[in-house]
Motif scaffolding. Structure first.
Motif, short mmCIF file in Angstrom:
data_model
loop_
_atom_site.label_atom_id
_atom_site.label_comp_id
_atom_site.label_asym_id
_atom_site.label_seq_id
_atom_site.Cartn_x
_atom_site.Cartn_y
_atom_site.Cartn_z
N TRP A 41 -9.42 26.06 24.99
CA TRP A 41 -10.88 25.99 25.13
C TRP A 41 -11.40 24.72 24.53
N PRO A 42 -12.16 23.90 25.16
CA PRO A 42 -12.59 24.07 26.55
C PRO A 42 -11.40 23.97 27.51
N ILE A 43 -11.62 24.42 28.71
CA ILE A 43 -10.53 24.55 29.68
C ILE A 43 -9.87 23.19 29.90
N ASP A 44 -8.57 23.16 29.74
CA ASP A 44 -7.76 21.98 29.99
C ASP A 44 -7.24 22.07 31.43
N TRP A 45 -7.80 21.26 32.32
CA TRP A 45 -7.47 21.37 33.74
C TRP A 45 -6.02 20.99 34.02
N HIS A 46 -5.45 20.15 33.18
CA HIS A 46 -4.03 19.82 33.33
C HIS A 46 -3.18 21.09 33.16
N LEU A 47 -3.54 21.90 32.18
CA LEU A 47 -2.84 23.15 31.93
C LEU A 47 -3.04 24.14 33.09
N VAL A 48 -4.24 24.18 33.63
CA VAL A 48 -4.55 25.08 34.76
C VAL A 48 -3.71 24.70 35.98
N VAL A 49 -3.60 23.40 36.24
CA VAL A 49 -2.82 22.94 37.40
C VAL A 49 -1.34 23.28 37.22
N GLU A 50 -0.82 23.06 36.01
CA GLU A 50 0.59 23.39 35.76
C GLU A 50 0.83 24.89 35.88
N ALA A 51 -0.08 25.70 35.36
CA ALA A 51 0.07 27.16 35.47
C ALA A 51 0.02 27.58 36.94
N GLY A 52 -0.85 26.95 37.72
CA GLY A 52 -0.92 27.24 39.15
C GLY A 52 0.37 26.87 39.87
N ALA A 53 0.97 25.75 39.45
CA ALA A 53 2.24 25.34 40.05
C ALA A 53 3.33 26.36 39.74
N VAL A 54 3.35 26.87 38.52
CA VAL A 54 4.33 27.89 38.14
C VAL A 54 4.15 29.14 39.00
N LEU A 55 2.90 29.59 39.14
CA LEU A 55 2.65 30.79 39.95
C LEU A 55 3.03 30.57 41.40
N GLY A 56 2.73 29.40 41.94
CA GLY A 56 3.09 29.09 43.32
C GLY A 56 4.60 29.04 43.53
N LEU A 57 5.31 28.44 42.59
CA LEU A 57 6.77 28.38 42.70
C LEU A 57 7.38 29.78 42.60
N ILE A 58 6.87 30.59 41.69
CA ILE A 58 7.39 31.95 41.55
C ILE A 58 7.10 32.77 42.81
N ALA A 59 5.92 32.59 43.39
CA ALA A 59 5.58 33.29 44.63
C ALA A 59 6.50 32.84 45.77
N GLY A 60 6.80 31.55 45.83
CA GLY A 60 7.72 31.04 46.85
C GLY A 60 9.12 31.62 46.70
N ILE A 61 9.57 31.72 45.47
CA ILE A 61 10.89 32.30 45.21
C ILE A 61 10.91 33.76 45.64
N ALA A 62 9.84 34.48 45.35
CA ALA A 62 9.76 35.90 45.72
C ALA A 62 9.81 36.07 47.24
N VAL A 63 9.11 35.21 47.96
CA VAL A 63 9.09 35.31 49.42
C VAL A 63 10.46 34.96 49.99
#
Length: 65
Positions: A41-63
């Protein structure tokens, strides 16, 4: 009709391993970057983008599996 990666299981396994390595790297970086509440806090957009990349990669692996 050809099924792409279904005809080449070694290629699919390689893709899953590569995505897993990238997800692990980004997850490790997110954990290190968010070591304190000041980093969140305040929101670190670099961290948000990296967390989104992790979620996207994990979703891709699951599919793919």
């Amino acid at each position: 009709m050809k099924n792409g990666f279904l005809e080449h299981p070694a290629a699919l396994a390689g893709l899953i391993l590569a995505q897993g390595a990238c997800a692990g790297f980004f997850l490790w970086d997110v954990v290190l970057d968010s070591g304190s509440m000041e980093a969140l806090w305040p929101i670190d957009w670099h961290l948000v983008v990296e967390a989104g990349a992790v979620l996207g990669l994990i979703a891709g692996i699951a599919v793919e599996t």
